[in-house]
Write an enzyme that holds these catalytic residues in place. Structure first.
Site, PDB file in Angstrom:
ATOM      1  N   LYS A  87       0.867  -1.186   0.000  1.00 32.47           N
ATOM      2  CA  LYS A  87       0.000   0.000   0.000  1.00 32.47           C
ATOM      3  C   LYS A  87       0.900   1.231   0.000  1.00 32.47           C
ATOM      4  O   LYS A  87       1.111   1.885   1.023  1.00 32.47           O
ATOM      5  CB  LYS A  87      -0.955  -0.044   1.208  1.00 32.47           C
ATOM      6  CG  LYS A  87      -2.241   0.739   0.984  1.00 32.47           C
ATOM      7  CD  LYS A  87      -3.323   0.312   1.954  1.00 32.47           C
ATOM      8  CE  LYS A  87      -4.537   1.218   1.955  1.00 32.47           C
ATOM      9  NZ  LYS A  87      -5.250   1.364   0.694  1.00 32.47           N
ATOM     10  N   GLU A 122      -8.012  -5.680  -9.964  1.00 31.50           N
ATOM     11  CA  GLU A 122      -8.864  -4.960  -9.009  1.00 31.50           C
ATOM     12  C   GLU A 122      -9.337  -3.691  -9.696  1.00 31.50           C
ATOM     13  O   GLU A 122      -9.372  -3.638 -10.926  1.00 31.50           O
ATOM     14  CB  GLU A 122      -8.090  -4.691  -7.712  1.00 31.50           C
ATOM     15  CG  GLU A 122      -6.798  -3.930  -7.916  1.00 31.50           C
ATOM     16  CD  GLU A 122      -6.049  -3.640  -6.611  1.00 31.50           C
ATOM     17  OE1 GLU A 122      -6.625  -3.757  -5.524  1.00 31.50           O
ATOM     18  OE2 GLU A 122      -4.867  -3.256  -6.717  1.00 31.50           O
TER      19      GLU A 122
END
Ligand code: PDD
Length: 287
Positions: free
Chosen positions: A149, A181
């Site tokens: 992240k 995603e």
């Protein structure tokens, strides 16, 4: 009341928070972050968020500047100091490699920069829940460490802006013919009553909401398959959902301008959305 943020050991009003321009987060995007939803002032799944933070830090070879207990104490304090944002908040935290003369290689003995802020948790509108949202598609041109992240979000920002330009909510991504995603959320697909979820690997962010949705689905005996999902399967899906801590679970009802299924949120989505709201009430907000 002005928003209170945390920066390098101190709480202060947002307007007073300053970082030096040579911070590697600013110069290189050299840092990682977390977004943690808090319900009834309590951070949700803190252990899982801290585990993901550690995974991100390990992925960029940066030491964790705090213990889990310190993170939890700071976050709880920050949420209380921002009581005017409400009892449900979205906490953002960021750790960068700190301030050093510009050089790509890592500096030695530099202190990490730690920043944290918290604002109201904004969830989808009733209209978005009832009608679903539009998504477009794009080729996933991000790097190969999407499980980290990282604050280097330029790829995600460019992809998300494509959706914004098209008046859509999300951009759903394919790499080598497979669904990965979306620009800021995970994606699920429903075909013939089966809920399909791309597996966690280096090409997707391991979403905490993704885990919750899979747990609920399994507990309620949805038919679930965690496996690679092709672009063709996605385009031919009966339902598409996007999930994130702020979107919760949201139905995608048009993809590249074409209806998904019959163009309305599907049966399984409506079940899952109701179960997610029950879960919020009974688990996330439970005293
Ligand atoms: N983003 N995939 C990407 C690329 C994301 O940016 C996010 C969340 C998710 C979902 O993760 P989670 O369920 O843990 O929120 C998946 C956050 C909300 C953000 O960057 O603001």
């Amino acid at each position: 009341m002005s928003e209170i943020v945390y920066l390098n050991g101190e709480f202060m009003p947002l307007e007073d928070a300053r970082i030096p321009v040579l911070d590697r987060g600013f110069i290189f995007g050299d840092g990682v972050y977390e977004v943690v939803p808090a319900y009834s002032r309590r951070p949700f799944r803190m252990a899982e968020h801290l585990r993901r933070l550690q995974h991100s830090l390990d992925g960029i070879r940066l030491a964790n500047p705090m213990s889990d207990a310190q993170w939890i104490a700071l976050m709880t304090d920050l949420i209380a100091r921002n009581a005017s944002a409400g009892d449900d908040q979205s906490v953002y935290l960021q750790v960068t490699r700190g301030v050093a003369k510009r050089d790509h290689a890592f500096p030695k003995d530099v202190k990490q920069t730690v920043f944290m802020m918290s604002g109201p948790l904004t969830t989808p509108s009733q209209a978005q829940i009832d009608s679903g949202v539009a998504a477009i598609t794009a080729s996933d041109f991000r790097w190969l460490k999407c499980d980290v992240k990282s604050v280097s979000l330029l790829g995600n920002c460019l992809l998300r802006q494509m959706a914004a330009d098209a008046g859509a909510t999300e951009t759903i991504l394919f790499r080598d013919g497979q669904l990965t995603e979306a620009s800021a959320s995970n994606v699920f697909v429903v075909k013939d009553g089966v809920l399909l979820a791309p597996p966690k690997n280096n090409l997707v962010l391991p979403g905490i909401t993704y885990d919750v949705v899979l747990e609920i689905a399994r507990a309620r005996e949805f038919e679930v398959e965690v496996r690679a999902v092709s672009e063709a399967e996605t385009r031919g899906a009966d339902e598409i959902w996007v999930t994130s801590s702020t979107k919760e679970v949201l139905a995608v009802t048009t993809l590249d301008g074409k209806p998904v299924g019959d163009g309305a949120p599907g049966l399984l989505f409506r079940r899952m959305h109701a179960l997610y709201q029950d879960f919020k009430r009974d688990v996330m907000r439970a005293k």
